[in-house]
Structure formats: C-alpha cells, structure tokens
Design a protein around this motif. Structure first.
Motif, mmCIF file in Angstrom:
data_model
loop_
_atom_site.group_PDB
_atom_site.id
_atom_site.type_symbol
_atom_site.label_atom_id
_atom_site.label_comp_id
_atom_site.label_asym_id
_atom_site.label_seq_id
_atom_site.Cartn_x
_atom_site.Cartn_y
_atom_site.Cartn_z
ATOM 1 N N LEU A 1 0.863 -1.172 0.000
ATOM 2 C CA LEU A 1 0.000 0.000 0.000
ATOM 3 C C LEU A 1 0.901 1.223 0.000
ATOM 4 C CD1 LEU A 1 -2.829 -0.895 2.538
ATOM 5 C CD2 LEU A 1 -2.918 -0.922 0.044
ATOM 6 N N ILE A 2 0.594 2.169 -0.868
ATOM 7 C CA ILE A 2 1.394 3.378 -1.023
ATOM 8 C C ILE A 2 0.521 4.588 -0.696
ATOM 9 C CG2 ILE A 2 2.839 4.731 -2.605
ATOM 10 C CD1 ILE A 2 3.848 1.834 -2.289
ATOM 11 N N GLN A 3 1.003 5.446 0.189
ATOM 12 C CA GLN A 3 0.320 6.700 0.505
ATOM 13 C C GLN A 3 0.891 7.775 -0.407
ATOM 14 O OE1 GLN A 3 -2.045 7.759 3.057
ATOM 15 N NE2 GLN A 3 -1.990 9.577 1.774
ATOM 16 N N ILE A 4 0.054 8.314 -1.291
ATOM 17 C CA ILE A 4 0.489 9.389 -2.186
ATOM 18 C C ILE A 4 0.033 10.715 -1.597
ATOM 19 C CG2 ILE A 4 0.311 10.409 -4.485
ATOM 20 C CD1 ILE A 4 -0.033 7.640 -5.647
ATOM 21 N N SER A 5 0.963 11.650 -1.541
ATOM 22 C CA SER A 5 0.646 12.983 -1.028
ATOM 23 C C SER A 5 1.146 14.039 -2.004
ATOM 24 C CB SER A 5 1.258 13.188 0.350
ATOM 25 O OG SER A 5 2.651 12.997 0.306
ATOM 26 N N LYS A 6 0.558 15.219 -1.887
ATOM 27 C CA LYS A 6 0.963 16.339 -2.730
ATOM 28 C C LYS A 6 1.935 17.193 -1.930
ATOM 29 C CE LYS A 6 -0.914 19.584 -6.036
ATOM 30 N NZ LYS A 6 -2.153 20.122 -6.619
ATOM 31 N N ASP A 7 3.097 17.439 -2.504
ATOM 32 C CA ASP A 7 4.133 18.216 -1.833
ATOM 33 C C ASP A 7 3.886 19.709 -2.008
ATOM 34 O OD1 ASP A 7 5.356 15.785 -1.130
ATOM 35 O OD2 ASP A 7 6.479 15.744 -3.002
ATOM 36 N N SER A 8 4.582 20.515 -1.229
ATOM 37 C CA SER A 8 4.382 21.964 -1.255
ATOM 38 C C SER A 8 4.696 22.581 -2.619
ATOM 39 C CB SER A 8 5.223 22.638 -0.171
ATOM 40 O OG SER A 8 6.595 22.379 -0.391
ATOM 41 N N ASN A 9 5.532 21.921 -3.420
ATOM 42 C CA ASN A 9 5.871 22.448 -4.753
ATOM 43 C C ASN A 9 4.883 21.986 -5.836
ATOM 44 O OD1 ASN A 9 6.565 19.778 -5.104
ATOM 45 N ND2 ASN A 9 8.720 20.169 -5.535
ATOM 46 N N GLY A 10 3.812 21.294 -5.433
ATOM 47 C CA GLY A 10 2.784 20.861 -6.372
ATOM 48 C C GLY A 10 3.016 19.493 -6.986
ATOM 49 N N THR A 11 4.152 18.860 -6.690
ATOM 50 C CA THR A 11 4.413 17.519 -7.209
ATOM 51 C C THR A 11 3.879 16.477 -6.227
ATOM 52 O OG1 THR A 11 6.593 17.330 -6.180
ATOM 53 C CG2 THR A 11 6.493 18.317 -8.401
ATOM 54 N N PHE A 12 3.843 15.234 -6.684
ATOM 55 C CA PHE A 12 3.339 14.140 -5.857
ATOM 56 C C PHE A 12 4.482 13.207 -5.472
ATOM 57 C CE2 PHE A 12 -0.259 15.621 -8.286
ATOM 58 C CZ PHE A 12 -1.281 15.634 -7.348
ATOM 59 N N SER A 13 4.367 12.641 -4.270
ATOM 60 C CA SER A 13 5.330 11.641 -3.810
ATOM 61 C C SER A 13 4.560 10.512 -3.137
ATOM 62 C CB SER A 13 6.349 12.255 -2.844
ATOM 63 O OG SER A 13 5.701 12.770 -1.706
ATOM 64 N N GLY A 14 5.202 9.347 -3.039
ATOM 65 C CA GLY A 14 4.535 8.200 -2.441
ATOM 66 C C GLY A 14 5.452 7.427 -1.529
ATOM 67 N N LYS A 15 4.901 6.981 -0.388
ATOM 68 C CA LYS A 15 5.692 6.166 0.535
ATOM 69 C C LYS A 15 4.939 4.895 0.892
ATOM 70 C CE LYS A 15 4.240 8.236 4.870
ATOM 71 N NZ LYS A 15 4.645 8.777 6.133
ATOM 72 N N ILE A 16 5.695 3.866 1.187
ATOM 73 C CA ILE A 16 5.131 2.560 1.513
ATOM 74 C C ILE A 16 4.568 2.605 2.935
ATOM 75 C CG2 ILE A 16 5.653 0.114 1.878
ATOM 76 C CD1 ILE A 16 7.893 0.420 -0.225
ATOM 77 N N THR A 17 3.270 2.253 3.066
ATOM 78 C CA THR A 17 2.649 2.225 4.388
ATOM 79 C C THR A 17 2.364 0.805 4.860
ATOM 80 O OG1 THR A 17 0.442 2.501 3.443
ATOM 81 C CG2 THR A 17 1.614 4.499 4.118
ATOM 82 N N LYS A 18 2.331 -0.140 3.928
ATOM 83 C CA LYS A 18 2.090 -1.542 4.301
ATOM 84 C C LYS A 18 2.641 -2.432 3.208
ATOM 85 C CE LYS A 18 -1.444 -4.924 5.378
ATOM 86 N NZ LYS A 18 -2.864 -5.251 5.393
ATOM 87 N N ILE A 19 3.316 -3.483 3.605
ATOM 88 C CA ILE A 19 3.810 -4.477 2.650
ATOM 89 C C ILE A 19 2.820 -5.631 2.665
ATOM 90 C CG2 ILE A 19 5.685 -6.056 2.084
ATOM 91 C CD1 ILE A 19 7.542 -4.018 3.574
ATOM 92 N N THR A 20 2.335 -6.007 1.492
ATOM 93 C CA THR A 20 1.337 -7.060 1.373
ATOM 94 C C THR A 20 2.022 -8.419 1.300
ATOM 95 O OG1 THR A 20 -0.020 -5.506 0.116
ATOM 96 C CG2 THR A 20 -0.656 -7.815 0.038
ATOM 97 N N PRO A 21 1.682 -9.339 2.221
ATOM 98 C CA PRO A 21 2.277 -10.685 2.151
ATOM 99 C C PRO A 21 1.877 -11.389 0.861
ATOM 100 C CG PRO A 21 1.007 -10.385 4.184
ATOM 101 C CD PRO A 21 0.748 -9.201 3.320
ATOM 102 N N ARG A 22 2.840 -12.099 0.273
ATOM 103 C CA ARG A 22 2.587 -12.860 -0.948
ATOM 104 C C ARG A 22 3.144 -14.260 -0.768
ATOM 105 N NH1 ARG A 22 5.377 -8.639 -4.884
ATOM 106 N NH2 ARG A 22 6.916 -9.078 -3.338
ATOM 107 N N PRO A 23 2.504 -15.253 -1.356
ATOM 108 C CA PRO A 23 3.013 -16.618 -1.253
ATOM 109 C C PRO A 23 4.411 -16.729 -1.859
ATOM 110 C CG PRO A 23 0.817 -16.585 -2.239
ATOM 111 C CD PRO A 23 1.265 -15.170 -2.109
ATOM 112 N N GLY A 24 5.310 -17.379 -1.150
ATOM 113 C CA GLY A 24 6.661 -17.608 -1.647
ATOM 114 C C GLY A 24 7.572 -16.397 -1.593
ATOM 115 N N TYR A 25 7.170 -15.351 -0.890
ATOM 116 C CA TYR A 25 7.990 -14.142 -0.824
ATOM 117 C C TYR A 25 8.128 -13.675 0.613
ATOM 118 C CZ TYR A 25 9.394 -9.278 -1.251
ATOM 119 O OH TYR A 25 10.045 -8.087 -1.115
ATOM 120 N N THR A 26 9.359 -13.535 1.053
ATOM 121 C CA THR A 26 9.634 -12.977 2.369
ATOM 122 C C THR A 26 10.107 -11.540 2.161
ATOM 123 O OG1 THR A 26 10.319 -15.142 3.155
ATOM 124 C CG2 THR A 26 10.972 -13.239 4.488
ATOM 125 N N PRO A 27 9.313 -10.571 2.630
ATOM 126 C CA PRO A 27 9.696 -9.176 2.379
ATOM 127 C C PRO A 27 10.978 -8.788 3.103
ATOM 128 C CG PRO A 27 7.669 -9.309 3.670
ATOM 129 C CD PRO A 27 8.093 -10.694 3.370
#
Length: 148
Positions: A41-67
């Motif tokens: 899950l990625i939280q996208i926010s609008k920065d003060s300069n009008g551009t967008f950035s995104g940060k990881i808020t949750k890693i989704t478990p997947r079969p066969g993958y250890t994050p």
C-alpha cells in the motif's frame, strides 16, 4: 434564472469530477506487473511544490515471498533504510489531463531508480505508472488501484 443555476450546477459537477480524477492523493494498492499480486500500500501525497510523492505504508504478504526489512542495495539517502515508510517515488507532476511526468521511482528490491510517468484513469481509480531508463518505450508499467 433557473436555467443559469442549473447550468452552473452541471458545470460544477463536471469540474469537481475532473479535479478528483487529477488528484493522486490517497492510499493506492501497488500491483506486481509480473505476477498480478498485490505488493504494497502506497500513501500518495501532494508536496508543497505541487508535485506528488509516495511512501510505503504496508507491505502485502505474498506466497513464496519474504519481504525485506531494509533497502540494502539502494543508493543514498535510502541505503539501509526501513522499507516500511520508505518514499518510493517523488517529483511526479501533472502535465496534462490526467497525465503525469518528471518523477523518479525507486525499486527497493533492486536498489535501482528510474524516471517515472503516469496516467490516471478517467474515473480516478487506476493509476498506470511507467518506470524507465532513457526513453519511456523501454520500461515497465504497473497498475495501482485506489483504495477507498
């Protein structure tokens, strides 16, 4: 008079729909372009300069993958930073109707950074992001899904 109020109301609905569609802020489900599985899950926010950035808020478990817990091969300033909370893209700016460009995205698994462009669906619920080196024709596209 009633006709003018009605037309103003219709115009307001159209404009508000377009404004929502162009707004990337919120929570997005990142979908793996190779497997089709949810990645994070990625939280996208609008920065003060009008551009967008995104940060990881949750890693989704997947079969066969250890994050991974940290960004091991990532360049500074991301080296050995926790992946949870990591800013994975920045600088994405609105370039046209629902089109975005001039961003940079980090792949925390490989540590590589790429140029980034995107296209938001008309209904504002799907975001097609393309990471590339050099020209956009040579790259990969992921579809992210807006979470309600």
């Amino acid at each position: 008079m009633k006709k003018n109020i009605f037309l103003a109301g219709i115009a307001g609905l159209i404009l508000s729909g377009n404004l929502f569609a162009a707004d990337l802020t919120g929570i997005w489900q990142q979908i793996d372009d190779k497997t089709g599985s949810p990645k994070a899950l990625i939280q996208i926010s609008k920065d003060s300069n009008g551009t967008f950035s995104g940060k990881i808020t949750k890693i989704t478990p997947r079969p066969g993958y250890t994050p991974r817990e940290t960004c091991v091969n990532c360049p500074a300033p991301y080296t050995n930073k926790p992946i949870l909370g990591l800013e994975v893209f920045k600088g994405l700016k609105l370039e046209g109707e629902n089109s975005y460009d001039d961003g940079r995205i980090l792949d925390p698994l490989s540590g590589k950074t790429y140029s980034l462009k995107g296209k938001l669906s008309q209904n504002g619920k799907r975001l097609h992001l393309r990471g590339y080196v050099g020209i956009a024709a040579i790259g990969r596209t992921q579809i992210w899904i807006r979470q309600e």
